[in-house]
Design an enzyme around this catalytic site. Structure first.
Site, PDB file in Angstrom:
ATOM      1  N   TYR A 175      52.979  -5.466 -10.640  1.00 57.68           N
ATOM      2  CA  TYR A 175      52.531  -6.066 -11.894  1.00 57.68           C
ATOM      3  C   TYR A 175      53.632  -6.915 -12.542  1.00 57.68           C
ATOM      4  O   TYR A 175      53.411  -8.102 -12.847  1.00 57.68           O
ATOM      5  CB  TYR A 175      52.069  -4.992 -12.874  1.00 57.68           C
ATOM      6  N   SER A 193      52.839 -11.706 -19.677  1.00 59.18           N
ATOM      7  CA  SER A 193      53.049 -10.349 -20.167  1.00 59.18           C
ATOM      8  C   SER A 193      54.515 -10.189 -20.534  1.00 59.18           C
ATOM      9  O   SER A 193      55.385 -10.833 -19.933  1.00 59.18           O
ATOM     10  CB  SER A 193      52.664  -9.329 -19.097  1.00 59.18           C
TER      11      SER A 193
END
Length: 243
Positions: free
Chosen positions: A148, A135
Site C-alpha cells: 500500500y 495518501s
C-alpha cells in the site's frame, strides 16, 4: 475558483466511501458525473441519489481492455478523478504475493491505465483537469504497509511528473493525500488511527482543494506534518522512530 456548473467529470472509484461522498458534493455543485467502478449495482444506486445528471460506466481498472472500452463509452469530459484503491495491512514478515500485487495493480498501475486513456486527449485539446488520490502513507515506508505505502509513493511520483510535464499546458494536475478515512478499507486495521475522518468530512477537504486549485493537499493538517517532516529524517533515525 473553479466553476463546476455543467462540467463533465469522470469519477473512477465512486461506488463507496470517499468516492461516493465526493460524487454527492460535486453533483450538488452542478457537475455532470460519469461514475465508474466494478460494482454496477452500487453505482446505479448512487446515480439515482444524486441531484444532478449522472450515468454509470462499469470498469475494472485491473483490465486494460475494460479501461479502454469504458473510456470510449465515457466520451468527452472536462476532468477525471481517480479514487480507486485497495488495501490490506501486511508486513514483509508475512508476505502475501497476491495481495501485494493487487495493491500495486489497482492503486498505481490502475491509475496509469486510466491516465493512458485520458492524458493524450487532454494534451491534444490543451484542456483538462486530473485529480489523483494519494495518501499520507506515500511519503515514506511504514510498518505493515508493504504494497500500500509503496503503491501510493509511486502515485505521488507519477502526479509530480505529470504536473511538471504539463505545467505549460492547459491541463491541470492535482494530488490529494488524505490520512485515515473511515471506510471498509480502514476497518481492516486493528490499531488506533489518529484523526480518522468520516468520508463526508474528507470529501469537504477534497472538494475545497479541487475548487481552489494548487498542486497538492495533505490532510488532516496537523497529522500530515508528521509524515511531511519525516521526509527530512535520516533513514536510521526514521527506522528507530517508526519501526
Amino acid at each position: 475558483m473553479r466553476d463546476w456548473n455543467g462540467k463533465r467529470y469522470w469519477l473512477v472509484g465512486a461506488s463507496e466511501g470517499l468516492g461516493r461522498a465526493l460524487a454527492l458534493k460535486m453533483s450538488r455543485a452542478g457537475a455532470e458525473l460519469i461514475l465508474s467502478a466494478r460494482s454496477g449495482e452500487r453505482l446505479e444506486a448512487l446515480a439515482a441519489e444524486l441531484p444532478g445528471r449522472a450515468r454509470v460506466v462499469t470498469m475494472d481498472i485491473a483490465d486494460r481492455e475494460s479501461v479502454k472500452a469504458a473510456r470510449a463509452e465515457v466520451g468527452e469530459i472536462d476532468g477525471m478523478i481517480f479514487l480507486a484503491g485497495v488495501y490490506w495491512p501486511l508486513s514483509a514478515k508475512a508476505w502475501d504475493a497476491e495481495a501485494v500485487e493487487t495493491m500495486f495493480d489497482v492503486n498505481l498501475t490502475g491509475a496509469a491505465r486510466v491516465l493512458g486513456e485520458v492524458v493524450p486527449g487532454f494534451v491534444a485539446r490543451d484542456r483538462g483537469h486530473i485529480v489523483l488520490t494519494g495518501s499520507l502513507s506515500g511519503f515514506r515506508g511504514l510498518p505493515g504497509a508493504i504494497g500500500y505505502a509503496a503503491s501510493k509513493a509511486g502515485l505521488y511520483s507519477l502526479a509530480e511528473s505529470l504536473d511538471g510535464d504539463l505545467k505549460d499546458t492547459g491541463v491541470e494536475v492535482q494530488l490529494v493525500n488524505p490520512g485515515f478515512i473511515k471506510t471498509r478499507l480502514t476497518d481492516k486495521n486493528d490499531f488506533t488511527m489518529p484523526f480518522i475522518m468520516e468520508p463526508e468530512a474528507a470529501a469537504d477537504v477534497f472538494f475545497e482543494h479541487m475548487t481552489a486549485g494548487g498542486f497538492a493537499r495533505s490532510f488532516p493538517t496537523l497529522f500530515s506534518l508528521v509524515f511531511r517532516l519525516s521526509a527530512f529524517l535520516p533513514h536510521g533515525l526514521y527506522r528507530r522512530l517508526f519501526f
